[in-house]
Design a protein around this motif. Structure first.
Motif, PDB file in Angstrom:
ATOM      1  N   UNK A 144       0.825  -1.205   0.000  1.00 39.30           N
ATOM      2  CA  UNK A 144       0.000   0.000   0.000  1.00 39.30           C
ATOM      3  C   UNK A 144       0.860   1.255   0.000  1.00 39.30           C
ATOM      4  N   UNK A 145       0.269   2.325  -0.499  1.00 37.45           N
ATOM      5  CA  UNK A 145       0.913   3.636  -0.472  1.00 37.45           C
ATOM      6  C   UNK A 145      -0.096   4.620   0.098  1.00 37.45           C
ATOM      7  N   UNK A 146       0.145   5.050   1.320  1.00 37.81           N
ATOM      8  CA  UNK A 146      -0.705   6.056   1.952  1.00 37.81           C
ATOM      9  C   UNK A 146      -0.158   7.427   1.576  1.00 37.81           C
ATOM     10  N   UNK A 147      -1.008   8.244   0.963  1.00 35.77           N
ATOM     11  CA  UNK A 147      -0.580   9.549   0.468  1.00 35.77           C
ATOM     12  C   UNK A 147      -1.376  10.643   1.174  1.00 35.77           C
ATOM     13  N   UNK A 148      -0.688  11.466   1.920  1.00 34.55           N
ATOM     14  CA  UNK A 148      -1.313  12.583   2.645  1.00 34.55           C
ATOM     15  C   UNK A 148      -0.783  13.907   2.098  1.00 34.55           C
ATOM     16  N   UNK A 149      -1.487  14.970   2.435  1.00 36.48           N
ATOM     17  CA  UNK A 149      -1.078  16.327   2.029  1.00 36.48           C
ATOM     18  C   UNK A 149      -0.743  16.374   0.545  1.00 36.48           C
ATOM     19  N   UNK A 150      -1.619  15.833  -0.251  1.00 41.04           N
ATOM     20  CA  UNK A 150      -1.357  15.741  -1.689  1.00 41.04           C
ATOM     21  C   UNK A 150      -1.256  17.113  -2.331  1.00 41.04           C
ATOM     22  N   UNK A 151      -0.390  17.191  -3.331  1.00 35.96           N
ATOM     23  CA  UNK A 151      -0.143  18.419  -4.064  1.00 35.96           C
ATOM     24  C   UNK A 151      -0.466  18.204  -5.540  1.00 35.96           C
ATOM     25  N   UNK A 152      -0.774  19.255  -6.272  1.00 33.50           N
ATOM     26  CA  UNK A 152      -1.036  19.097  -7.708  1.00 33.50           C
ATOM     27  C   UNK A 152       0.114  18.407  -8.440  1.00 33.50           C
ATOM     28  N   UNK A 153       1.332  18.633  -8.005  1.00 31.17           N
ATOM     29  CA  UNK A 153       2.475  17.996  -8.669  1.00 31.17           C
ATOM     30  C   UNK A 153       2.562  16.497  -8.399  1.00 31.17           C
TER      31      UNK A 153
ATOM     32  N   UNK B  86      -3.947   9.133 -10.401  1.00 32.95           N
ATOM     33  CA  UNK B  86      -4.155  10.028  -9.261  1.00 32.95           C
ATOM     34  C   UNK B  86      -4.124  11.450  -9.793  1.00 32.95           C
ATOM     35  N   UNK B  87      -5.195  12.184  -9.550  1.00 34.74           N
ATOM     36  CA  UNK B  87      -5.276  13.564  -9.988  1.00 34.74           C
ATOM     37  C   UNK B  87      -5.552  14.450  -8.779  1.00 34.74           C
ATOM     38  N   UNK B  88      -4.683  15.430  -8.581  1.00 36.43           N
ATOM     39  CA  UNK B  88      -4.822  16.340  -7.453  1.00 36.43           C
ATOM     40  C   UNK B  88      -5.152  17.722  -7.999  1.00 36.43           C
ATOM     41  N   UNK B  89      -6.305  18.228  -7.639  1.00 37.04           N
ATOM     42  CA  UNK B  89      -6.748  19.533  -8.131  1.00 37.04           C
ATOM     43  C   UNK B  89      -6.353  20.634  -7.142  1.00 37.04           C
ATOM     44  N   UNK B  90      -6.223  21.842  -7.682  1.00 34.59           N
ATOM     45  CA  UNK B  90      -5.841  22.971  -6.823  1.00 34.59           C
ATOM     46  C   UNK B  90      -7.044  23.429  -5.996  1.00 34.59           C
TER      47      UNK B  90
END
Length: 126
Positions: free
Chosen positions: A80-89, A122-126
């Motif tokens: 697994x990959x837990x991803x927090x505080x995601x950024x657009x990049x 994975x898409x991170x929007x602003x």
């Protein structure tokens, strides 16, 4: 032969969280160190996180340190990959991969991974 299937990708706002899971079948999962990679449009595939065969050692790319965590459950054949505080990049297609069986700790080079999943967006929007 190891088959890998990723899940958990999606669209999230900046600052949000996602957890990606990779389910493995075939072969002996605990014989392989594992890695998560990502590839953004127009860019090369890059390593995000790697984990040793038994999960005791991990390594994260500098760009995700403090925000992402990699873990594995050898009883369930998952990583697994837990991803927090995601950024657009962080927007990219994320792939899990199983390293060639001679590696105790996941290498960073794409070429050292023998098996790949199909990827999850994975898409991170602003």
């Amino acid at each position: 032969q190891v088959q890998l299937v990723e899940s958990g990708g999606g669209l999230v706002q900046a600052g949000g969280s996602l957890t990606l899971t990779c389910a493995a079948s075939g072969g002996t999962f605990s014989s392989h160190s594992m890695g998560w990679f990502r590839q953004a449009p127009g860019k090369e595939r890059e390593v995000v996180a790697v984990i040793s065969r038994l999960g005791g050692s991990t390594r994260l790319a500098d760009s995700v340190k403090g925000r992402f965590t990699i873990s594995r459950d050898n009883a369930k054949n998952t990583v697994s990959l837990q991803m927090n505080s995601l950024k657009p990049e962080d927007t990219a297609v994320y792939y899990c991969a199983a390293a060639r069986s001679n590696y105790v700790m996941g290498p960073s080079s794409v070429g050292e991974y023998a098996y790949w999943g199909q990827g999850t967006q994975v898409t991170v929007s602003v």
